[in-house]
Design a protein around this motif. Structure first.
Motif, PDB file in Angstrom:
ATOM      1  N   GLN A  10      -0.791  52.546  17.253  1.00  0.00           N
ATOM      2  CA  GLN A  10       0.041  51.384  17.583  1.00  0.00           C
ATOM      3  C   GLN A  10      -0.067  51.021  19.054  1.00  0.00           C
ATOM      4  N   ILE A  11       0.026  51.994  19.936  1.00  0.00           N
ATOM      5  CA  ILE A  11      -0.028  51.717  21.374  1.00  0.00           C
ATOM      6  C   ILE A  11      -1.400  51.169  21.765  1.00  0.00           C
ATOM      7  N   ALA A  12      -2.467  51.730  21.191  1.00  0.00           N
ATOM      8  CA  ALA A  12      -3.807  51.246  21.515  1.00  0.00           C
ATOM      9  C   ALA A  12      -3.989  49.800  21.068  1.00  0.00           C
ATOM     10  N   SER A  13      -3.580  49.470  19.836  1.00  0.00           N
ATOM     11  CA  SER A  13      -3.724  48.099  19.337  1.00  0.00           C
ATOM     12  C   SER A  13      -2.865  47.124  20.123  1.00  0.00           C
ATOM     13  N   ALA A  14      -1.628  47.522  20.407  1.00  0.00           N
ATOM     14  CA  ALA A  14      -0.731  46.640  21.152  1.00  0.00           C
ATOM     15  C   ALA A  14      -1.232  46.398  22.571  1.00  0.00           C
ATOM     16  N   SER A  15      -1.862  47.388  23.185  1.00  0.00           N
ATOM     17  CA  SER A  15      -2.407  47.212  24.535  1.00  0.00           C
ATOM     18  C   SER A  15      -3.536  46.184  24.537  1.00  0.00           C
ATOM     19  N   VAL A  16      -4.404  46.272  23.536  1.00  0.00           N
ATOM     20  CA  VAL A  16      -5.480  45.290  23.411  1.00  0.00           C
ATOM     21  C   VAL A  16      -4.895  43.892  23.207  1.00  0.00           C
ATOM     22  N   ALA A  28      -5.231  40.554  25.601  1.00  0.00           N
ATOM     23  CA  ALA A  28      -5.827  39.326  25.065  1.00  0.00           C
ATOM     24  C   ALA A  28      -4.871  38.144  25.191  1.00  0.00           C
ATOM     25  N   SER A  29      -3.605  38.333  24.826  1.00  0.00           N
ATOM     26  CA  SER A  29      -2.642  37.231  24.912  1.00  0.00           C
ATOM     27  C   SER A  29      -2.375  36.832  26.359  1.00  0.00           C
ATOM     28  N   SER A  30      -2.327  37.812  27.254  1.00  0.00           N
ATOM     29  CA  SER A  30      -2.154  37.490  28.681  1.00  0.00           C
ATOM     30  C   SER A  30      -3.337  36.678  29.182  1.00  0.00           C
ATOM     31  N   LEU A  31      -4.518  36.999  28.727  1.00  0.00           N
ATOM     32  CA  LEU A  31      -5.715  36.269  29.136  1.00  0.00           C
ATOM     33  C   LEU A  31      -5.667  34.832  28.636  1.00  0.00           C
ATOM     34  N   ILE A  32      -5.204  34.637  27.401  1.00  0.00           N
ATOM     35  CA  ILE A  32      -5.072  33.276  26.868  1.00  0.00           C
ATOM     36  C   ILE A  32      -4.095  32.466  27.714  1.00  0.00           C
ATOM     37  N   MET A  75      -2.351  40.950  16.725  1.00  0.00           N
ATOM     38  CA  MET A  75      -2.451  39.503  16.561  1.00  0.00           C
ATOM     39  C   MET A  75      -3.021  38.812  17.795  1.00  0.00           C
ATOM     40  N   GLY A  76      -2.680  39.295  18.980  1.00  0.00           N
ATOM     41  CA  GLY A  76      -3.193  38.668  20.196  1.00  0.00           C
ATOM     42  C   GLY A  76      -4.699  38.772  20.305  1.00  0.00           C
ATOM     43  N   PHE A  77      -5.260  39.901  19.878  1.00  0.00           N
ATOM     44  CA  PHE A  77      -6.708  40.065  19.887  1.00  0.00           C
ATOM     45  C   PHE A  77      -7.371  39.070  18.939  1.00  0.00           C
ATOM     46  N   ILE A  98      -7.318  35.435  20.509  1.00  0.00           N
ATOM     47  CA  ILE A  98      -8.284  35.074  21.553  1.00  0.00           C
ATOM     48  C   ILE A  98      -9.673  34.878  20.955  1.00  0.00           C
ATOM     49  N   LEU A  99     -10.021  35.651  19.927  1.00  0.00           N
ATOM     50  CA  LEU A  99     -11.308  35.438  19.259  1.00  0.00           C
ATOM     51  C   LEU A  99     -11.360  34.062  18.611  1.00  0.00           C
ATOM     52  N   ILE A 100     -10.271  33.686  17.955  1.00  0.00           N
ATOM     53  CA  ILE A 100     -10.235  32.379  17.275  1.00  0.00           C
ATOM     54  C   ILE A 100     -10.189  31.248  18.293  1.00  0.00           C
TER      55      ILE A 100
END
Length: 404
Positions: free
Chosen positions: A16-22, A26-30, A319-321, A324-326
């Motif tokens: 969970q922590i690894a996925s949420a960090s990614v 990604a969302s911050s970058l968007i 979801m944020g990852f 950003i791909l989409i």
């Protein structure tokens, strides 16, 4: 004990922590990229709101295993107290509701653009401002109600603080863990109804919009071709739509026998449906399994396949990852059309580095202005068109919202 084994819980924490960090990155970058490009269109503003909600949710998912009150046997990583748990619950509930409602708003936006030919100006005037206000007002009202009813408490596995009674398991096993001291009021039932009503309702809503979008696209993709004598022949709409998805050989023949206006409109509809379906589809994938696991856990059912729990821990915060791909996909495909030797991953990084724009000569000496998807820039046997002639008029169909 009815709860999962400790090693399963700990592995779920790590996943969970690894996925949420990614997702947080990604969302911050968007958000940064959209702010640099300015919030000039409803599409960008809705994606901005969606990404902001996902940032909040991701922070809650990352800090969840640590936020529970220290000393609970089912929360091995807990180092917090009641206050930190409540704060974590505010982040988790507010973020998840915001993501769901912004995805629903984005689905409505795509639906109106495609089926009602609504311009960005009309959408902003009729819907967008009300959407932002209602989402923020609902999230604020829900969190305030949950706060006043002491509804934010650790989940039995300690993965996050969410709607639950305290101590964990008190509602199902009072003889083991004792009577509930928090979240025991009847008012909490209203909070449960609101939370576990809006999320499934959003899932149903985005599913309905996706079905309507695909249905509209299938209807619009009825292709007419000329036979040897000249009359028109209609093909199966379902077959045509599948062909459109995979860009099979019929594409060249179709463009030989259709007008420029129909060609542009068909591309517009197809790309709108593709972009909307990706947002909606990944939202459904990342939420359905987690929602099922959560509902089963609240009902006291923990005996389920281990892989099922791991998949939920991996997909739900991601979801944020996916976003950003989409969000970058159209520009990546534009870039790769002129540079097929470039891998998708490398093209993605170049597009992100350029601020979600097609990289120019300063980034790649061979980069040129290119078109999207798998369609050639020039239409065979047609007079060469300028870039402007490929864009539908904004007064009727709007521009391709995800390319600008």
């Amino acid at each position: 004990t009815p709860y999962p084994k400790m090693n399963i819980i700990l592995r779920s924490y790590v996943i969970q922590i690894a996925s949420a960090s990614v997702s947080l990155f990604a969302s911050s970058l968007i958000i940064i990229m959209i702010k640099r490009a300015t919030l000039t269109t409803p599409y960008r503003r809705l994606i901005f709101g969606l990404s902001a909600a996902d940032v909040i949710h991701s922070v809650g998912m990352i800090t969840g295993p640590y936020a529970s009150p220290k000393g609970l046997s089912t929360c091995p990583w807990a180092v917090g107290n009641t206050g930190t748990c409540v704060a974590n619950g505010l982040f988790n509930a507010g973020g998840s509701i915001g993501v769901a409602l912004y995805l629903l708003s984005l689905s409505l936006y795509f639906f109106l653009k495609l089926t009602r030919k609504m311009s960005d100006t009309d959408f902003c005037r009729l819907f967008e401002k009300k959407m932002h206000f209602l989402i923020i007002a609902f999230v604020f009202s829900f969190n305030l109600t949950a706060l006043l009813t002491d509804s934010f408490n650790p989940l039995p596995t300690g993965v996050v603080c969410q709607l639950a009674r305290f101590p964990p398991g008190c509602a199902l096993y009072p003889e083991v863990v004792g009577e509930c001291t928090r979240g025991a009021s009847h008012a909490m039932n209203l909070v449960y109804v609101l939370y576990y009503g809006v999320l499934p309702a959003s899932l149903i809503g985005v599913t309905v919009f996706m079905v309507l979008l695909i249905r509209s696209a299938m209807y619009s993709e009825r292709i007419y071709t000329l036979d040897a004598d000249g009359p028109m022949r209609r093909r199966s709409p379902a077959g045509n739509f599948l062909n459109c998805i995979f860009c099979w050989y019929f594409e060249q023949n179709q463009r030989d026998n259709e007008s420029d206006a129909n060609y542009v409109l068909r591309l517009y509809r197809r790309e709108t449906v593709t972009q909307a379906s990706l947002y909606i589809g990944f939202f459904l994938i990342s939420n359905i399994i987690s929602l099922i696991v959560t509902m089963l856990n609240l009902a006291g059912v923990y005996d389920m396949p281990i892989a099922f729990k791991y998949i939920a821990s991996f997909l739900y915060p991601l979801m944020g990852f996916f976003n950003i791909l989409i969000y970058c996909r159209p520009k990546v495909q534009k870039f790769r059309f002129e540079h097929p030797e470039m891998s998708w991953i490398l093209s993605f990084f170049l597009v992100v580095k350029a601020g979600v724009e097609v990289p120019d000569e300063s980034v790649d000496p061979h980069a040129l202005t290119v078109r999207c998807c798998c369609f050639p820039m020039e239409k065979p046997n047609h007079t060469e068109l300028s870039n402007e002639s490929y864009e539908p008029e904004s007064s009727s169909y709007g521009v391709f919202p995800f390319y600008y």
